[in-house]
Motif scaffolding. Structure first.
Motif, mmCIF file in Angstrom:
data_model
loop_
_atom_site.group_PDB
_atom_site.id
_atom_site.type_symbol
_atom_site.label_atom_id
_atom_site.label_comp_id
_atom_site.label_asym_id
_atom_site.label_seq_id
_atom_site.Cartn_x
_atom_site.Cartn_y
_atom_site.Cartn_z
ATOM 1 N N PHE A 110 0.817 4.535 -8.020
ATOM 2 C CA PHE A 110 0.317 4.777 -7.187
ATOM 3 C C PHE A 110 1.158 4.825 -6.051
ATOM 4 O O PHE A 110 1.974 4.738 -7.020
ATOM 5 C CB PHE A 110 -0.942 3.533 -6.441
ATOM 6 N N ASP A 111 1.040 5.382 -4.755
ATOM 7 C CA ASP A 111 2.714 5.971 -4.465
ATOM 8 C C ASP A 111 2.682 4.871 -3.231
ATOM 9 O O ASP A 111 4.087 4.072 -2.795
ATOM 10 C CB ASP A 111 2.937 7.248 -3.396
ATOM 11 N N THR A 112 1.767 3.852 -2.343
ATOM 12 C CA THR A 112 1.835 3.466 -1.551
ATOM 13 C C THR A 112 0.742 2.477 -1.582
ATOM 14 O O THR A 112 -1.062 2.639 -1.762
ATOM 15 C CB THR A 112 1.793 3.937 0.191
ATOM 16 N N THR A 113 0.850 0.849 -1.414
ATOM 17 C CA THR A 113 -0.286 0.216 -0.541
ATOM 18 C C THR A 113 -0.929 0.202 0.644
ATOM 19 O O THR A 113 0.341 0.231 1.488
ATOM 20 C CB THR A 113 0.222 -1.865 -1.209
ATOM 21 N N LEU A 114 -2.280 -0.298 0.388
ATOM 22 C CA LEU A 114 -2.480 0.264 2.017
ATOM 23 C C LEU A 114 -3.484 -0.970 2.483
ATOM 24 O O LEU A 114 -4.027 -1.325 1.670
ATOM 25 C CB LEU A 114 -3.561 1.912 2.254
ATOM 26 N N ILE A 115 -3.381 -1.387 4.036
ATOM 27 C CA ILE A 115 -3.946 -2.426 4.213
ATOM 28 C C ILE A 115 -4.094 -2.373 5.360
ATOM 29 O O ILE A 115 -3.991 -1.712 6.609
ATOM 30 C CB ILE A 115 -3.085 -3.529 4.439
ATOM 31 N N ASN A 116 -5.625 -2.302 5.181
ATOM 32 C CA ASN A 116 -6.845 -1.785 6.430
ATOM 33 C C ASN A 116 -6.205 -0.231 6.864
ATOM 34 O O ASN A 116 -6.368 0.190 7.759
ATOM 35 C CB ASN A 116 -6.855 -2.542 7.258
ATOM 36 N N GLY A 117 -6.371 0.780 5.488
ATOM 37 C CA GLY A 117 -5.768 2.499 6.077
ATOM 38 C C GLY A 117 -4.015 2.263 6.553
ATOM 39 O O GLY A 117 -4.241 3.595 5.983
#
Length: 432
Positions: A110-117
């Motif tokens: 994966f490229d990015t961690t998303l928190i609430n999008g």
């Protein structure tokens, strides 16, 4: 190219009497074709708590078809512990990929961690982050939901403790921690008191894969007190010393594991392997049928066992206690194990196969998504119990074990085998 034929699974909802609405394509229903619709209309019974939904066709949910579900309990036994519990206190953790899942030819990172999008890429600009707004003096029930495809996260809020009161839709005795490890499909409700000096604090979700830092605000969101400046925090998490230890979790309902302290009626040992790039269970991978298993069973023309390769479907008796034992150490571990349609008692995380396993009903933990551990030096085990009642068909996804003989994964292997991403379990009277 996107997968355009979705189905929806309502993760954690048991679908008692409505297994047609459970969602796994090829098991409970056909995928929904473009320009058509399918109505999911079911009763959740007495279930309440934190759940989520996602596509259940291949890897489609990794492309974004996923989200949180909250069922509020008007008789919540912990209502006195918090002041705020609404849409602003739901926190989702996700992994985001810059390629479509259908384009993956090997293991994707994966490229990015998303928190609430929202989230920052390690090579990108300092984009906006998700902000959780709080007011000094109030207590908040945060519902943390991992909608991740692959990584697990260590979640924390700088300078704030969290009191866990719910795990996977099951109320638990309050347990205070300063960080928790959350795996794909798991949900925790935590109570956080906003009693620190008015400021901005980092919310952190450290993944076990990829870029495991917080530089430039990656893997992070902002916990902002009313009155604080609109800016990135400068806080640190160097004082963390009280992480969640899962064996310290105990359900509020102390009735204990099904079957009490006696042996299970059926014991299955589950091994996870890889064959030709696919997960396998006792050497077999799932092969989807031309028509959904449930539909073919209801037609009455053929039995479920005749529809799929040997081991893809197997029958369990009703009202019996089932013990599942899973050795760790497989490729891709640690990874969660999820049973559709049932919660289970998780009574041991690591033990020696030669030791007797104590089924202490007062110390078991109730889960619906369980981490199976990884190791390179010793064999670790996860063990759990559940009881099959009136539920007629279930499927298991996320982790792919195999069935072997009774005991601690020793002896001659049974002929039963499981899928690369799901297994069909049925009660013996096939009532739907």
């Amino acid at each position: 190219m996107l997968l355009l034929f979705p189905s929806k699974h309502w993760h954690g909802l048991f679908q008692k009497g409505s297994s047609w609405a459970d969602g796994p394509a090829g098991v409970n229903q056909c995928p929904i074709t473009p320009n058509n619709s399918f109505l999911y209309d079911f009763d959740v019974g007495d279930q309440a708590g934190t759940y989520w939904y996602h596509s259940h066709l291949g890897t489609q949910y990794c492309d974004g078809l996923r989200g949180a579900i909250v069922i509020y309990d008007p008789k919540d036994p912990f209502r006195h512990l918090y002041d705020v519990d609404d849409e602003t206190t739901v926190i989702t953790l996700a992994d985001w990929y810059h390629i479509r899942s259908t384009s993956v030819t090997n293991k994707a990172m994966f490229d990015t961690t998303l928190i609430n999008g929202l989230g920052r890429n390690h090579n990108g600009k300092a984009t906006k982050l998700a902000v959780v707004n709080v007011v000094y003096g109030k207590r908040y029930r945060f519902r943390i939901v991992s909608v991740s495809c692959d990584p697990n996260f260590i979640f924390s809020i700088d300078a704030h403790n969290m009191t866990i009161i719910e795990v996977d839709g099951v109320n638990h005795m309050p347990l205070t921690v300063d960080s928790l490890q959350i795996f794909s499909g798991q949900r925790y409700s935590v109570v956080v008191a906003a009693l620190q000096p008015i400021n901005n604090y980092w919310i952190r979700a450290l993944p076990n894969l990829g870029y495991t830092t917080f530089e430039r605000g990656i893997n992070s969101a902002i916990f902002r007190y009313s009155g604080a400046a609109i800016e990135d925090p400068t806080t640190t998490n160097s004082s963390l010393h009280n992480p969640l230890v899962e064996t310290k979790l105990h359900p509020l309902d102390t009735s204990g594991a099904p079957g009490g302290s006696g042996p299970a009626d059926i014991s299955l040992c589950l091994h996870i392997t890889h064959i030709n790039g696919r997960f396998a269970i006792n050497g077999a991978s799932f092969e989807p049928p031309s028509l959904p298993v449930l539909l073919q069973i209801m037609s009455g023309v053929r039995s479920a066992q005749s529809l799929l390769p040997i081991g893809n479907v197997y029958t369990l008796p009703r009202n019996k206690t089932i013990e599942l034992i899973m050795p760790g150490g497989s490729s891709g571990a640690p990874h969660p194990f999820h049973l559709h349609g049932v919660s289970y008692s998780y009574f041991s995380r690591r033990y020696n196969p030669k030791d007797d396993l104590s089924l202490n009903s007062t110390t078991s933990t109730s889960f619906e998504a369980l981490e199976v551990p990884s190791t390179t030096t010793i064999i670790l085990y996860a063990a759990m119990l559940f009881r099959l009642g009136s539920l007629a068909i279930m499927s298991r996804s996320a982790l792919q074990p195999t069935i072997q003989a009774r005991g601690f994964c020793t002896g001659k292997q049974a002929t039963l085998s499981q899928s690369s991403y799901m297994t069909n379990l049925m009660c013996d009277d096939e009532q739907f």
